[in-house]
Design a protein around this motif. Structure first.
Motif, PDB file in Angstrom:
ATOM      1  N   VAL A  52       6.288   4.616  -5.505  1.00 54.59           N
ATOM      2  CA  VAL A  52       5.463   4.454  -6.708  1.00 54.59           C
ATOM      3  C   VAL A  52       5.858   3.174  -7.440  1.00 54.59           C
ATOM      4  O   VAL A  52       4.993   2.444  -7.940  1.00 54.59           O
ATOM      5  CB  VAL A  52       5.589   5.690  -7.628  1.00 54.59           C
ATOM      6  N   ALA A  53       7.157   2.859  -7.492  1.00 53.60           N
ATOM      7  CA  ALA A  53       7.609   1.643  -8.170  1.00 53.60           C
ATOM      8  C   ALA A  53       7.072   0.398  -7.472  1.00 53.60           C
ATOM      9  O   ALA A  53       6.560  -0.520  -8.120  1.00 53.60           O
ATOM     10  CB  ALA A  53       9.135   1.613  -8.213  1.00 53.60           C
ATOM     11  N   ILE A  54       7.166   0.366  -6.159  1.00 55.50           N
ATOM     12  CA  ILE A  54       6.676  -0.801  -5.417  1.00 55.50           C
ATOM     13  C   ILE A  54       5.166  -0.900  -5.516  1.00 55.50           C
ATOM     14  O   ILE A  54       4.616  -1.997  -5.694  1.00 55.50           O
ATOM     15  CB  ILE A  54       7.152  -0.728  -3.953  1.00 55.50           C
ATOM     16  N   THR A  55       4.480   0.223  -5.437  1.00 52.07           N
ATOM     17  CA  THR A  55       3.022   0.212  -5.570  1.00 52.07           C
ATOM     18  C   THR A  55       2.613  -0.260  -6.955  1.00 52.07           C
ATOM     19  O   THR A  55       1.659  -1.023  -7.098  1.00 52.07           O
ATOM     20  CB  THR A  55       2.453   1.613  -5.291  1.00 52.07           C
ATOM     21  N   ILE A  57       4.250  -2.304  -8.939  1.00 48.74           N
ATOM     22  CA  ILE A  57       4.468  -3.749  -9.050  1.00 48.74           C
ATOM     23  C   ILE A  57       3.404  -4.511  -8.277  1.00 48.74           C
ATOM     24  O   ILE A  57       2.836  -5.486  -8.777  1.00 48.74           O
ATOM     25  CB  ILE A  57       5.890  -4.122  -8.568  1.00 48.74           C
ATOM     26  N   MET A  58       3.110  -4.062  -7.068  1.00 53.81           N
ATOM     27  CA  MET A  58       2.147  -4.797  -6.237  1.00 53.81           C
ATOM     28  C   MET A  58       0.723  -4.684  -6.772  1.00 53.81           C
ATOM     29  O   MET A  58      -0.005  -5.670  -6.837  1.00 53.81           O
ATOM     30  CB  MET A  58       2.211  -4.300  -4.795  1.00 53.81           C
ATOM     31  N   GLY A  63      -1.635  -7.572  -9.212  1.00 55.65           N
ATOM     32  CA  GLY A  63      -3.068  -7.774  -9.086  1.00 55.65           C
ATOM     33  C   GLY A  63      -3.816  -7.671 -10.394  1.00 55.65           C
ATOM     34  O   GLY A  63      -4.363  -8.645 -10.915  1.00 55.65           O
ATOM     35  N   VAL A  64      -3.825  -6.500 -10.952  1.00 56.39           N
ATOM     36  CA  VAL A  64      -4.705  -6.214 -12.079  1.00 56.39           C
ATOM     37  C   VAL A  64      -4.255  -6.923 -13.353  1.00 56.39           C
ATOM     38  O   VAL A  64      -5.070  -7.533 -14.050  1.00 56.39           O
ATOM     39  CB  VAL A  64      -4.795  -4.685 -12.289  1.00 56.39           C
ATOM     40  N   LEU A  65      -2.973  -6.888 -13.668  1.00 62.43           N
ATOM     41  CA  LEU A  65      -2.521  -7.516 -14.904  1.00 62.43           C
ATOM     42  C   LEU A  65      -2.680  -9.024 -14.852  1.00 62.43           C
ATOM     43  O   LEU A  65      -3.095  -9.644 -15.834  1.00 62.43           O
ATOM     44  CB  LEU A  65      -1.066  -7.142 -15.195  1.00 62.43           C
ATOM     45  N   ILE A  66      -2.384  -9.625 -13.714  1.00 61.04           N
ATOM     46  CA  ILE A  66      -2.585 -11.065 -13.584  1.00 61.04           C
ATOM     47  C   ILE A  66      -4.071 -11.399 -13.726  1.00 61.04           C
ATOM     48  O   ILE A  66      -4.433 -12.397 -14.368  1.00 61.04           O
ATOM     49  CB  ILE A  66      -2.010 -11.568 -12.245  1.00 61.04           C
TER      50      ILE A  66
END
Length: 180
Positions: A52-55, A57-58, A63-66
Motif C-alpha cells: 500500500v505504501a509503494i502504491t 507513492i507511485m 501521478g495524481v498529485l504531480i
C-alpha cells in the motif's frame, strides 16, 4: 529509533494535513499535501503494509498529485504570481534553516543505515528463524492481491476519498468565473 520515527511521521502527517485545510494559498496547500502523502506512506511501512505504501507513492504522489500541481500552475496565473510575491512569508526558510533541516534528514538516514549494517531488526531475525522469508522464486502476486482486497482495502480507499475531495477542490479552484 523506530518509535521516534513513527511519531515523527505521525506528527508530520497531522501537522501538514492541518495546514493543508487551513491555508488560503493553494500552491502551498498542494505542496503540503505532497508531504502528507509521503508521511502516510511512511506510516504504512511501519504498519507492514509495504504494498500500500509503494502504491500510494507511485499512484498518488507520482501521478495524481504531480498532475494536480501542473494543472494548478498552468491554469491559475494570479495565484502563482501571489505565491512569488509572498515567498518571504510563512514556510519560506532562510538558507541556514534549510541546511539544518537537510542535515537532520541526512543524519537520520545515516543512523538507519549504520544500525541495519550492525544488526538486523528483531522482527526480521524472528521471521528468518521461523522460515518466513520471501524467496526470489516465490510467486507473491496472489498473496498481494488477497492482502490488498482484504486487510489493506480500508486505508487505501480512505486515501482515495481524500484524493477525490482534493480533485474536486482543484477543479473548483481552477475554473474561470464569468462576471455577469
Amino acid at each position: 529509533m523506530e518509535t521516534a520515527l513513527f511519531y515523527a511521521f505521525a506528527a508530520l502527517a497531522l501537522g501538514s494535513a492541518l495546514l493543508v485545510v487551513s491555508l488560503k494559498n493553494t500552491a502551498r496547500a498542494l505542496f503540503l499535501f505532497f508531504i502528507v502523502l509521503f508521511a502516510m506512506a511512511g506510516l504504512f511501512i511501519f504498519a507492514l503494509a509495504d504494498f500500500v505504501a509503494i502504491t500510494q507513492i507511485m499512484v498518488y504522489v507520482g501521478g495524481v498529485l504531480i498532475l494536480m500541481i501542473f494543472a494548478f500552475m498552468l491554469s491559475n496565473k494570479e495565484l502563482l504570481a501571489d505565491l512569488q510575491n509572498s515567498s518571504a512569508k510563512f514556510l519560506a526558510l532562510p538558507n541556514w534553516q534549510s541546511l539544518l533541516l537537510a542535515l537532520g534528514f541526512l543524519s537520520v538516514m545515516v543512523y538507519g543505515i549504520v544500525e541495519w549494517q550492525e544488526q538486523l531488526p528483531i522482527w526480521i531475525t524472528e521471521n528468518m528463524a521461523d522460515g518466513q522469508v520471501i524467496k526470489p522464486t516465490d510467486n507473491n502476486i496472489q498473496a498481494l492481491g488477497i492482502k490488498f482486497m482484504t486487510q489493506y482495502l480500508l486505508p487505501f480507499e480512505v486515501i482515495s476519498i481524500f484524493l477525490l475531495a482534493a480533485l474536486i477542490g482543484a477543479a473548483h479552484l481552477s475554473r474561470k468565473e464569468i462576471n455577469p
